[in-house]
Design a protein around this motif. Structure first.
Motif, PDB file in Angstrom:
ATOM      1  N   ALA A 319       0.843  -1.199   0.000  1.00 10.26           N
ATOM      2  CA  ALA A 319       0.000   0.000   0.000  1.00 10.26           C
ATOM      3  C   ALA A 319       0.875   1.245   0.000  1.00 10.26           C
ATOM      4  N   PRO A 320       0.299   2.391  -0.391  1.00  9.95           N
ATOM      5  CA  PRO A 320       1.066   3.642  -0.330  1.00  9.95           C
ATOM      6  C   PRO A 320       1.435   3.975   1.108  1.00  9.95           C
ATOM      7  N   GLU A 321       2.404   4.851   1.287  1.00 11.38           N
ATOM      8  CA  GLU A 321       2.785   5.267   2.628  1.00 11.38           C
ATOM      9  C   GLU A 321       1.571   5.858   3.323  1.00 11.38           C
ATOM     10  N   PRO A 322       1.275   5.425   4.528  1.00 15.87           N
ATOM     11  CA  PRO A 322       0.025   5.837   5.174  1.00 15.87           C
ATOM     12  C   PRO A 322       0.075   7.263   5.699  1.00 15.87           C
ATOM     13  N   GLU A 323      -1.100   7.845   5.836  1.00 15.50           N
ATOM     14  CA  GLU A 323      -1.221   9.138   6.496  1.00 15.50           C
ATOM     15  C   GLU A 323      -1.265   8.885   8.000  1.00 15.50           C
ATOM     16  N   LEU A 324      -0.391   9.534   8.733  1.00 14.46           N
ATOM     17  CA  LEU A 324      -0.320   9.361  10.185  1.00 14.46           C
ATOM     18  C   LEU A 324      -0.927  10.566  10.878  1.00 14.46           C
ATOM     19  N   LEU A 325      -1.835  10.320  11.787  1.00 15.23           N
ATOM     20  CA  LEU A 325      -2.463  11.372  12.577  1.00 15.23           C
ATOM     21  C   LEU A 325      -1.951  11.275  14.009  1.00 15.23           C
ATOM     22  N   HIS A 326      -1.077  12.170  14.393  1.00 16.62           N
ATOM     23  CA  HIS A 326      -0.545  12.167  15.744  1.00 16.62           C
ATOM     24  C   HIS A 326      -1.500  12.889  16.677  1.00 16.62           C
ATOM     25  N   PHE A 327      -1.738  12.297  17.842  1.00 15.96           N
ATOM     26  CA  PHE A 327      -2.700  12.873  18.778  1.00 15.96           C
ATOM     27  C   PHE A 327      -2.195  12.728  20.206  1.00 15.96           C
ATOM     28  N   ASN A 328      -2.719  13.545  21.070  1.00 13.28           N
ATOM     29  CA  ASN A 328      -2.413  13.467  22.494  1.00 13.28           C
ATOM     30  C   ASN A 328      -3.526  12.701  23.176  1.00 13.28           C
ATOM     31  N   PRO A 329      -3.252  11.503  23.698  1.00 11.73           N
ATOM     32  CA  PRO A 329      -4.309  10.705  24.326  1.00 11.73           C
ATOM     33  C   PRO A 329      -5.032  11.435  25.453  1.00 11.73           C
ATOM     34  N   LYS A 330      -4.374  12.401  26.082  1.00  6.30           N
ATOM     35  CA  LYS A 330      -5.002  13.139  27.180  1.00  6.30           C
ATOM     36  C   LYS A 330      -6.110  14.054  26.707  1.00  6.30           C
ATOM     37  N   LYS A 338      -8.142   1.066  25.248  1.00  3.86           N
ATOM     38  CA  LYS A 338      -6.795   1.571  25.031  1.00  3.86           C
ATOM     39  C   LYS A 338      -6.801   2.606  23.914  1.00  3.86           C
ATOM     40  N   SER A 339      -5.935   3.590  24.041  1.00  7.87           N
ATOM     41  CA  SER A 339      -5.815   4.579  22.972  1.00  7.87           C
ATOM     42  C   SER A 339      -4.908   4.068  21.857  1.00  7.87           C
ATOM     43  N   PHE A 340      -4.133   3.030  22.153  1.00  4.96           N
ATOM     44  CA  PHE A 340      -3.162   2.486  21.206  1.00  4.96           C
ATOM     45  C   PHE A 340      -2.794   1.091  21.698  1.00  4.96           C
ATOM     46  N   PRO A 341      -2.431   0.180  20.792  1.00  2.86           N
ATOM     47  CA  PRO A 341      -2.178  -1.205  21.246  1.00  2.86           C
ATOM     48  C   PRO A 341      -0.864  -1.404  21.997  1.00  2.86           C
ATOM     49  N   MET A 342      -0.011  -0.406  22.036  1.00  2.76           N
ATOM     50  CA  MET A 342       1.286  -0.550  22.694  1.00  2.76           C
ATOM     51  C   MET A 342       1.463   0.532  23.760  1.00  2.76           C
ATOM     52  N   ARG A 343       2.394   0.297  24.657  1.00  2.00           N
ATOM     53  CA  ARG A 343       2.680   1.276  25.697  1.00  2.00           C
ATOM     54  C   ARG A 343       3.158   2.574  25.062  1.00  2.00           C
ATOM     55  N   ASP A 344       2.625   3.689  25.525  1.00  3.29           N
ATOM     56  CA  ASP A 344       3.012   4.988  24.984  1.00  3.29           C
ATOM     57  C   ASP A 344       4.325   5.430  25.638  1.00  3.29           C
ATOM     58  N   GLN A 345       5.393   4.693  25.309  1.00  4.53           N
ATOM     59  CA  GLN A 345       6.710   4.945  25.886  1.00  4.53           C
ATOM     60  C   GLN A 345       7.733   4.129  25.115  1.00  4.53           C
ATOM     61  N   HIS A 346       9.010   4.403  25.335  1.00  7.85           N
ATOM     62  CA  HIS A 346      10.045   3.524  24.800  1.00  7.85           C
ATOM     63  C   HIS A 346       9.972   2.200  25.562  1.00  7.85           C
ATOM     64  N   PHE A 347       9.979   1.092  24.833  1.00 10.71           N
ATOM     65  CA  PHE A 347       9.854  -0.213  25.481  1.00 10.71           C
ATOM     66  C   PHE A 347      10.480  -1.278  24.590  1.00 10.71           C
ATOM     67  N   PHE A 348      11.695  -1.684  24.950  1.00 10.53           N
ATOM     68  CA  PHE A 348      12.367  -2.739  24.196  1.00 10.53           C
ATOM     69  C   PHE A 348      13.389  -3.400  25.098  1.00 10.53           C
ATOM     70  N   CYS A 349      13.820  -4.590  24.709  1.00 14.14           N
ATOM     71  CA  CYS A 349      14.657  -5.419  25.577  1.00 14.14           C
ATOM     72  C   CYS A 349      15.866  -5.973  24.835  1.00 14.14           C
ATOM     73  N   LEU A 350      16.831  -6.378  25.618  1.00 11.95           N
ATOM     74  CA  LEU A 350      17.985  -7.112  25.127  1.00 11.95           C
ATOM     75  C   LEU A 350      18.217  -8.257  26.090  1.00 11.95           C
ATOM     76  N   SER A 351      18.655  -9.389  25.572  1.00 12.12           N
ATOM     77  CA  SER A 351      18.968 -10.491  26.465  1.00 12.12           C
ATOM     78  C   SER A 351      20.396 -10.324  26.966  1.00 12.12           C
ATOM     79  N   GLN A 352      20.525  -9.944  28.225  1.00 15.44           N
ATOM     80  CA  GLN A 352      21.850  -9.810  28.826  1.00 15.44           C
ATOM     81  C   GLN A 352      22.587 -11.141  28.800  1.00 15.44           C
ATOM     82  N   GLN A 353      21.805 -12.220  28.817  1.00 19.66           N
ATOM     83  CA  GLN A 353      22.409 -13.553  28.778  1.00 19.66           C
ATOM     84  C   GLN A 353      23.195 -13.766  27.493  1.00 19.66           C
ATOM     85  N   SER A 354      22.834 -13.024  26.435  1.00 16.06           N
ATOM     86  CA  SER A 354      23.463 -13.248  25.137  1.00 16.06           C
ATOM     87  C   SER A 354      24.703 -12.391  24.929  1.00 16.06           C
TER      88      SER A 354
END
Length: 391
Positions: A319-330, A338-354
């Motif tokens: 599909a063409p590049e989508p139109e993004l509508l940025h909004f303030n959930p407040k 939910k206002s969005f399916p993911m946490r409204d924050q930086h959220f990612f992991c690394l395996s320290q074991q690796s």
């Protein structure tokens, strides 16, 4: 859905409100669309057929998923495996791989859904073999007495617990399968305490108030017992049959040619992992001494922004590049939704074991496989037992 303020809102804000209200109304009418990535009428059958209109297949050269290596593992001897769950998402793929590797697999479910059903990956021949070999025990894991009666004395070697939410859910299974060689648990990266320092590693502080607190309690329960256990903490999981509206949030709107509402800047960075890669990680734990009494973060190797996910999904869908509508959930009242399916924050992991681990007396460096991060501690330790890597 309506703006929080009673004052006259801007045209853009009204447009966003209308878009979000339409989205929520569509979800209410067609909940099955959450699994298949498109927003018109969908049935339970469609859930099990996977994405029919908008599909991201493995091997697609989309930013969401890169070319990957696969892991083929064979245990030293066939195991008698009990899987708690196995008919919705992760277990659908894991059970197939276990059967393919010659293990005897029994699914413990409430019996409200078909125990087996053919998925697009299955050839007719393989599905017939799989359906003939899979075993089933119907029961409610909340019924402690029933679980004890149905599982005690069955002689299961390995337990995969994919749907335990509370420690009490797991404790009754542990008691009933006390002689099992290994207990492998599906936890969540959602247990980590919000932090300014990213990515999250296994030793990071956890949040006792997390909605995943039950999984933390389960990990503590397993650690307190004299058993061989492993806990896997995935981040966001995507792929066919997904019942959580992760990728669907984007594909649903792309398929309908609609703008995609994204909270705030859209530069929040997160991480996704394919369900089949997660299944491979669970397979790598089986009979693996390096997985004993360990916790592993598992997800894709690359990090991506919310805006980047939207663009990658559009690219994957042709599909063409989508139109993004940025909004303030407040600015809006979403009620309990939910206002969005993911946490409204930086959220990612690394395996320290690796990062650095010792195997046979030597240090090894991190192994980063395209489209996933499986700690080298898992697959390296399993190579002598028949784990083969191939492109």
């Amino acid at each position: 859905l309506s703006p929080r303020t009673d004052h006259t809102t801007s045209h853009r804000q009204q447009r966003i409100a209308t878009q979000l209200a339409d989205d929520m109304a569509t979800h209410a009418i067609h909940p099955a669309a959450k699994s298949v990535g498109w927003g018109n009428a969908a049935s339970r059958t469609a859930k099990r057929e996977g994405w029919r209109k908008v599909t991201v297949q493995r091997g697609t050269k989309a930013a969401v998923q890169a070319t990957r290596r696969t892991t083929t593992m064979s245990a030293t001897s066939p195991k008698k495996v009990l899987m708690m769950g196995g008919t919705r998402f992760i277990g659908v793929y894991l059970a197939r791989e276990l059967v393919r590797q010659g293990h005897e697999v029994t699914l413990f479910t409430r019996g409200k859904s078909p125990v087996t059903f053919q998925i697009p990956d299955d050839t007719d021949e393989f599905y017939a073999e799989y359906a003939s070999k899979i075993k089933h025990i119907a029961g409610d894991r909340k019924d402690a007495q029933g679980v004890k009666e149905k599982l005690s004395g069955k002689g299961f070697d390995v337990v995969y617990d994919l749907n335990g939410r509370e420690a009490s859910d797991t404790e009754v299974v542990l008691d009933a399968c006390g002689d099992a060689e290994q207990y492998i648990y599906c936890s969540s990266a959602g247990v980590y305490l919000k932090s300014d320092e990213m990515p999250h590693c296994e030793e990071d502080a956890v949040d006792p108030k997390s909605r995943h607190k039950g999984k933390l309690d389960t990990e503590e329960l397993m650690d307190s017992k004299n058993i061989n256990w492993t806990s896997i903490r995935p981040v966001y999981i995507y792929g066919p049959l997904n019942y959580n509206p992760v990728e669907e949030w984007f594909f649903h709107r792309i398929a309908a040619g609609r703008p995609i509402p994204v909270p705030n800047s859209g530069l929040q960075t997160t991480q996704l992992g394919h369900v089949k890669d997660l299944s491979d990680a669970f397979m790598c734990c089986l009979g693996n001494e390096n997985a004993k009494n360990q916790i592993f973060n598992i997800s894709g190797e690359r990090y991506v922004t919310f805006d980047g996910i939207a663009r990658a999904c559009a690219k994957a869908a042709g599909a063409p590049e989508p139109e993004l509508l940025h909004f303030n959930p407040k600015d809006f009242d979403f009620g309990k939704a939910k206002s969005f399916p993911m946490r409204d924050q930086h959220f990612f992991c690394l395996s320290q074991q690796s990062k650095e681990c010792t195997w046979m007396g030597s240090k090894v460096r991190t192994c980063r496989w395209p489209s996933r991060l499986i700690p080298k501690r898992l697959w390296q330790g399993h190579l002598p037992q028949g784990c083969r890597l191939h492109n």
